[in-house]
Design an enzyme around this catalytic site. Structure first.
Site, short mmCIF file in Angstrom:
data_model
loop_
_atom_site.label_atom_id
_atom_site.label_comp_id
_atom_site.label_asym_id
_atom_site.label_seq_id
_atom_site.Cartn_x
_atom_site.Cartn_y
_atom_site.Cartn_z
N CYS A 100 -9.69 3.66 2.41
CA CYS A 100 -9.78 2.53 1.49
C CYS A 100 -10.17 1.22 2.16
O CYS A 100 -11.34 1.00 2.43
CB CYS A 100 -8.45 2.42 0.76
SG CYS A 100 -8.61 1.57 -0.80
N ARG A 137 -7.85 -1.80 -11.83
CA ARG A 137 -7.96 -1.16 -10.53
C ARG A 137 -8.23 0.34 -10.71
O ARG A 137 -7.91 0.91 -11.77
CB ARG A 137 -6.65 -1.33 -9.73
CG ARG A 137 -6.45 -2.73 -9.20
CD ARG A 137 -5.14 -2.85 -8.41
NE ARG A 137 -5.19 -2.13 -7.14
CZ ARG A 137 -5.76 -2.64 -6.02
NH1 ARG A 137 -6.35 -3.80 -6.06
NH2 ARG A 137 -5.75 -1.96 -4.88
N HIS A 212 -5.53 7.97 -0.71
CA HIS A 212 -4.25 7.72 -0.03
C HIS A 212 -3.39 8.95 -0.22
O HIS A 212 -3.86 10.04 -0.45
CB HIS A 212 -3.55 6.52 -0.69
CG HIS A 212 -4.25 5.22 -0.52
ND1 HIS A 212 -4.28 4.54 0.68
CD2 HIS A 212 -4.98 4.49 -1.38
CE1 HIS A 212 -4.97 3.42 0.52
NE2 HIS A 212 -5.42 3.37 -0.71
N1 GLN Z 1 -7.94 -4.43 -0.94
C1 GLN Z 1 -8.93 -3.37 -1.11
C2 GLN Z 1 -9.19 -3.06 -2.59
O1 GLN Z 1 -8.44 -3.49 -3.43
C3 GLN Z 1 -8.44 -2.11 -0.42
C4 GLN Z 1 -7.23 -1.50 -1.11
C5 GLN Z 1 -6.64 -0.36 -0.32
O2 GLN Z 1 -6.77 -0.31 0.90
N2 GLN Z 1 -5.90 0.55 -1.05
O3 GLN Z 1 -10.15 -2.34 -2.89
#
Ligand code: GLN
Length: 276
Positions: A100, A137, A212
């Site tokens: 990510c 998101r 993740h």
């Molecule tokens: N901050 C970055 C985003 O929102 C990465 C998020 C993350 O590492 N889960 O895409």
């Protein structure tokens, strides 16, 4: 061969800044699966106190996820000789798994939800843009089929079936790939951007993913691929990894696939016993 002869150093990118989403589990998985085979393993934090020489010294690199603010702090430090060391390692085939926020920084740039563009290392030909704080998101379970040619071939040889990865994504940024190969194609979830069906990226032996979970405990054969690749590169010889009992991981995968109603070939995944 006496496994005690084998040593491995895992470089962990900015543990304090880039562990927001539990990706430290990837470090633990590589460490334990190496120790269970009798290898001597060290974990070296590659943070602000680390030198370019220390980056060059590691055998596997693990980078986790982070919030926009932490990513900006990381890029203030990962420049100059340290950035060059990272490029040299990944371009020369050091294996790694980057989740990510880490791959976003290995690309050309990451435009966070607020604030200025964060220039990346440009090692991966990709760009990432967060469409803004009010945009939904990308959060949820993720299942992908590995399509990166070399990795898919290696993993299929290890487990005896097409490799699928089970994970969980949580990102605002949307990633678009240039020439860099996708890690895989989305079977369930959103992936790089929720539009083009790609997930992650693959460069030499570096795995970049939005998955993740952390990724490796649910996909232990990927951890073994990282270990074998690092050992093969370091000792320049085929290494025989003794099989481990991954029944629990198999049950976890099957339980998740059943919950998501995702049908995959059911052939039991074999563990790597001989590395070609
Ligand atoms: N901050 C970055 C985003 O929102 C990465 C998020 C993350 O590492 N889960 O895409």
């Amino acid at each position: 061969m006496n496994s005690q002869l084998y040593t491995l150093t895992i470089g962990w990118l900015y543990p304090k800044l880039m562990s927001t989403y539990g990706d430290r589990g990837n470090v633990t998985t590589i460490e334990r699966r190496s120790q269970w085979r009798g290898f001597d393993v060290k974990v070296l934090p590659l943070d602000q106190a680390a030198t370019a020489e220390e980056i060059k010294s590691v055998d596997i690199i693990v980078g986790g996820g982070a919030q926009d603010r932490q990513q900006e702090l990381v890029m203030r430090d990962l420049k100059g000789a340290k950035a060059e060391a990272m490029r040299e390692k990944l371009d020369n085939g050091t294996p790694g798994v980057f989740t990510c926020g880490s791959p976003q920084l290995l690309g050309h740039y990451y435009e966070p939800a607020a604030g200025k563009r964060i220039e990346g290392l440009g090692i991966l030909d990709l760009v990432s843009v967060h469409p803004g704080e009010n945009t939904k998101r990308c959060i949820g379970n993720l299942v992908i089929e590995v399509t990166a040619k070399k990795l898919a071939r290696d993993l299929e040889a290890m487990i005896g079936m097409k490799p699928y990865l089970v994970g969980f994504e949580n990102h605002g940024g949307r990633t678009k790939l240039g020439k860099t190969e996708a890690l895989g194609k989305v079977i369930y979830g959103l992936g790089n951007n929720g539009e083009d069906g790609t997930e992650g990226a693959f460069h030499q032996n570096a795995i970049a993913t939005y998955s993740h979970g952390p990724l490796l405990p649910k996909n232990p054969f990927v951890a073994d691929w990282l270990i074998q690749t690092a050992l093969r590169l370091k000792y320049q010889q085929p290494i025989q990894l003794s099989p481990l009992n991954d029944e629990l991981a198999q049950y976890a995968r099957e339980a998740m696939l059943k919950k998501l109603k995702v049908e995959l070939p059911t052939e039991k995944q074999r563990l790597p016993t001989v590395v070609s």
